[in-house]
Scaffold this active site. Sequence first.
Site, PDB file in Angstrom:
ATOM      1  N   CYS A   1       2.739  -6.872  12.835  1.00 54.16           N
ATOM      2  CA  CYS A   1       3.144  -6.023  12.135  1.00 54.16           C
ATOM      3  C   CYS A   1       1.359  -4.751  12.032  1.00 54.16           C
ATOM      4  O   CYS A   1       1.608  -3.954  12.239  1.00 54.16           O
ATOM      5  CB  CYS A   1       4.246  -6.044  10.872  1.00 54.16           C
ATOM      6  SG  CYS A   1       3.151  -7.335   9.417  1.00 54.16           S
TER       7      CYS A   1
ATOM      8  N   HIS B   1       2.560  -8.504   5.593  1.00 58.34           N
ATOM      9  CA  HIS B   1       2.878  -7.278   6.204  1.00 58.34           C
ATOM     10  C   HIS B   1       2.608  -6.211   5.478  1.00 58.34           C
ATOM     11  O   HIS B   1       2.141  -6.053   4.562  1.00 58.34           O
ATOM     12  CB  HIS B   1       4.629  -7.257   6.417  1.00 58.34           C
ATOM     13  CG  HIS B   1       5.277  -6.603   6.253  1.00 58.34           C
ATOM     14  ND1 HIS B   1       6.424  -5.833   7.839  1.00 58.34           N
ATOM     15  CD2 HIS B   1       5.673  -5.148   5.997  1.00 58.34           C
ATOM     16  CE1 HIS B   1       6.133  -5.334   8.899  1.00 58.34           C
ATOM     17  NE2 HIS B   1       6.153  -4.294   7.126  1.00 58.34           N
TER      18      HIS B   1
END
Length: 216
Positions: free
Chosen positions: A174, A100
């Site tokens: 993301c 992420h």
Amino acid sequence: SALSASALPISALSASAHPSLPILSALRQAHRRTNTIACDTFIPPTASSQLPGVQPGAATAQRGGSTVVLNVYNLINSEHPHLIYNLNCVLYPLGLGLYHSGVEVYGEEYGYGGHYEDSTGLFKNVPREAPGVEFRESVVIGTTALDHAAVKAVIRDMKDDYPGLYYNLFNRNCNTFADDFCRRLTGAPIPGWVNRLARGIDQVSCVVPTTSAAAS
């Protein structure tokens, strides 16, 4: 701007639509645990771990702009807490991994996550404290000439481009947002290793049948 044709609702993402990988369910669960927070929500700062070479609050205002920092995290799965971490330890030297990422600028970090509501998937958190993931490292991308108000205007402009419902683990995640945001702020992309594995899985899924035809 309009969503890309390859963007799929998060509800449509299933293991059968992609190559069978042992970590797929863990990856999906880790992202489901990420709570999205509206970009206009204020979160008071908290202490964060110090990384050698990059001081806490590195993305601070400078004369004429701010440093732009990419904060990279290992995903976490509650059932197999060390699975993705150990996998990333093996993949990182190869320029791969499951991560992420969020973009830190003017002391605030912005990220993108999926949910089932009809609203943006962009959220703001304390730098290096993204929910549901484990901080790994920071990478300085460059410096933006935009002032703080202009950066917030960019985020407002991007909100409709990244709805939570259209989050996709492989082609609209993301890291996709982080790369787009960094390019808008600095003209520079994020490092390729951050999202290379996800892009590779998505490319493979384009040539692997989603269903198996029964033998006749």
